[in-house]
Design a protein around this motif. Sequence first.
Motif, PDB file in Angstrom:
ATOM      1  N   ASP A  25       0.855  -1.181   0.000  1.00  0.00           N
ATOM      2  CA  ASP A  25       0.000   0.000   0.000  1.00  0.00           C
ATOM      3  C   ASP A  25       0.896   1.238   0.000  1.00  0.00           C
ATOM      4  O   ASP A  25       1.627   1.494   0.948  1.00  0.00           O
ATOM      5  CB  ASP A  25      -0.899  -0.023   1.234  1.00  0.00           C
ATOM      6  N   MET A  26       0.847   2.028  -1.081  1.00  0.00           N
ATOM      7  CA  MET A  26       1.705   3.208  -1.247  1.00  0.00           C
ATOM      8  C   MET A  26       1.073   4.493  -0.717  1.00  0.00           C
ATOM      9  O   MET A  26       1.701   5.541  -0.727  1.00  0.00           O
ATOM     10  CB  MET A  26       2.038   3.402  -2.734  1.00  0.00           C
ATOM     11  N   THR A  27      -0.133   4.442  -0.248  1.00  0.00           N
ATOM     12  CA  THR A  27      -0.834   5.642   0.210  1.00  0.00           C
ATOM     13  C   THR A  27      -0.083   6.383   1.317  1.00  0.00           C
ATOM     14  O   THR A  27       0.095   7.604   1.219  1.00  0.00           O
ATOM     15  CB  THR A  27      -2.257   5.283   0.668  1.00  0.00           C
ATOM     16  N   PRO A  28       0.401   5.715   2.373  1.00  0.00           N
ATOM     17  CA  PRO A  28       1.121   6.473   3.404  1.00  0.00           C
ATOM     18  C   PRO A  28       2.409   7.121   2.894  1.00  0.00           C
ATOM     19  O   PRO A  28       2.762   8.220   3.309  1.00  0.00           O
ATOM     20  CB  PRO A  28       1.426   5.440   4.483  1.00  0.00           C
ATOM     21  N   MET A  29       3.098   6.460   1.964  1.00  0.00           N
ATOM     22  CA  MET A  29       4.332   7.018   1.435  1.00  0.00           C
ATOM     23  C   MET A  29       4.059   8.262   0.586  1.00  0.00           C
ATOM     24  O   MET A  29       4.789   9.246   0.652  1.00  0.00           O
ATOM     25  CB  MET A  29       5.086   5.973   0.613  1.00  0.00           C
ATOM     26  N   VAL A  30       2.990   8.241  -0.176  1.00  0.00           N
ATOM     27  CA  VAL A  30       2.616   9.400  -0.972  1.00  0.00           C
ATOM     28  C   VAL A  30       2.213  10.544  -0.049  1.00  0.00           C
ATOM     29  O   VAL A  30       2.584  11.701  -0.271  1.00  0.00           O
ATOM     30  CB  VAL A  30       1.488   9.036  -1.958  1.00  0.00           C
ATOM     31  N   LEU A  35       3.591  15.805   2.399  1.00  0.00           N
ATOM     32  CA  LEU A  35       3.814  16.559   3.625  1.00  0.00           C
ATOM     33  C   LEU A  35       5.216  17.156   3.662  1.00  0.00           C
ATOM     34  O   LEU A  35       5.402  18.324   4.026  1.00  0.00           O
ATOM     35  CB  LEU A  35       3.582  15.673   4.851  1.00  0.00           C
ATOM     36  N   LEU A  36       6.221  16.379   3.279  1.00  0.00           N
ATOM     37  CA  LEU A  36       7.591  16.887   3.247  1.00  0.00           C
ATOM     38  C   LEU A  36       7.750  17.991   2.202  1.00  0.00           C
ATOM     39  O   LEU A  36       8.410  19.009   2.449  1.00  0.00           O
ATOM     40  CB  LEU A  36       8.571  15.759   2.979  1.00  0.00           C
ATOM     41  N   PHE A  40       8.919  21.834   3.163  1.00  0.00           N
ATOM     42  CA  PHE A  40      10.104  22.501   2.627  1.00  0.00           C
ATOM     43  C   PHE A  40       9.746  23.711   1.772  1.00  0.00           C
ATOM     44  O   PHE A  40      10.496  24.680   1.719  1.00  0.00           O
ATOM     45  CB  PHE A  40      10.983  21.523   1.858  1.00  0.00           C
ATOM     46  N   MET A  41       8.618  23.673   1.098  1.00  0.00           N
ATOM     47  CA  MET A  41       8.209  24.838   0.311  1.00  0.00           C
ATOM     48  C   MET A  41       7.856  26.019   1.217  1.00  0.00           C
ATOM     49  O   MET A  41       8.133  27.177   0.884  1.00  0.00           O
ATOM     50  CB  MET A  41       7.012  24.497  -0.572  1.00  0.00           C
ATOM     51  N   LEU A  42       7.251  25.741   2.349  1.00  0.00           N
ATOM     52  CA  LEU A  42       6.829  26.820   3.234  1.00  0.00           C
ATOM     53  C   LEU A  42       7.951  27.342   4.126  1.00  0.00           C
ATOM     54  O   LEU A  42       7.890  28.473   4.591  1.00  0.00           O
ATOM     55  CB  LEU A  42       5.651  26.358   4.098  1.00  0.00           C
ATOM     56  N   THR A  43       8.960  26.543   4.392  1.00  0.00           N
ATOM     57  CA  THR A  43      10.012  26.972   5.314  1.00  0.00           C
ATOM     58  C   THR A  43      11.257  27.504   4.632  1.00  0.00           C
ATOM     59  O   THR A  43      12.129  28.039   5.303  1.00  0.00           O
ATOM     60  CB  THR A  43      10.429  25.814   6.237  1.00  0.00           C
ATOM     61  N   THR A  44      11.364  27.378   3.338  1.00  0.00           N
ATOM     62  CA  THR A  44      12.567  27.859   2.658  1.00  0.00           C
ATOM     63  C   THR A  44      12.526  29.373   2.491  1.00  0.00           C
ATOM     64  O   THR A  44      11.459  29.981   2.449  1.00  0.00           O
ATOM     65  CB  THR A  44      12.732  27.170   1.287  1.00  0.00           C
TER      66      THR A  44
END
Length: 177
Positions: A25-30, A35-36, A40-44
């Motif tokens: 099940d790839m749902t949690p990895m996606v 989330l990552l 990173f987009m918001l903190t850079t």
Amino acid sequence: MAAIDRPAPKAGKKPRARKHNFRLDMTPMVDLAFLLLTFFMLTTTFAKPRVMQLTMPVKPQSADQNEPLRASRAMTIMLGAGHRVFYYFGLNATTDPSVPAPTLHTTDFGPKGIRQALLARGRQQPAPVVLIKTGPHAKYSDMVDILDEMNITGQSKYALTDLSAADRQLLPPSERQ
């Protein structure tokens, strides 16, 4: 979702132990990847533009404060085609025929170019006034480069002026048009 299906065993053969189908099940990895990515987009911090501070002169209050520029303090820089820089010391005063025309020097923006000429002029004449003139074939990047050189060499007084007809006569014929 990823699932691997295996074909069923053929009839007439000895039944083997049944293997369970693998299911990932790839749902949690996606979810974690998004989330990552969002984090990173918001903190850079984005690159801030580098701006050079330009100080414009204050208009004199009276005629006494507006004194003419002496030729001994002046250095004139003319920007030409092909990232070439022409310069001479003093002012090109062609109104008086008894005054000889200044000697025109040619250089570039390299390490031994205009920076060395500006530093040498600063050693000869403390606090020179640099007149920057653009030729008809000069590029905008040349203007940015010469302003950077003014900042690097610590020139406190410089002015952007128009190329006069007398200065145009000093340039090589390929630069005059």
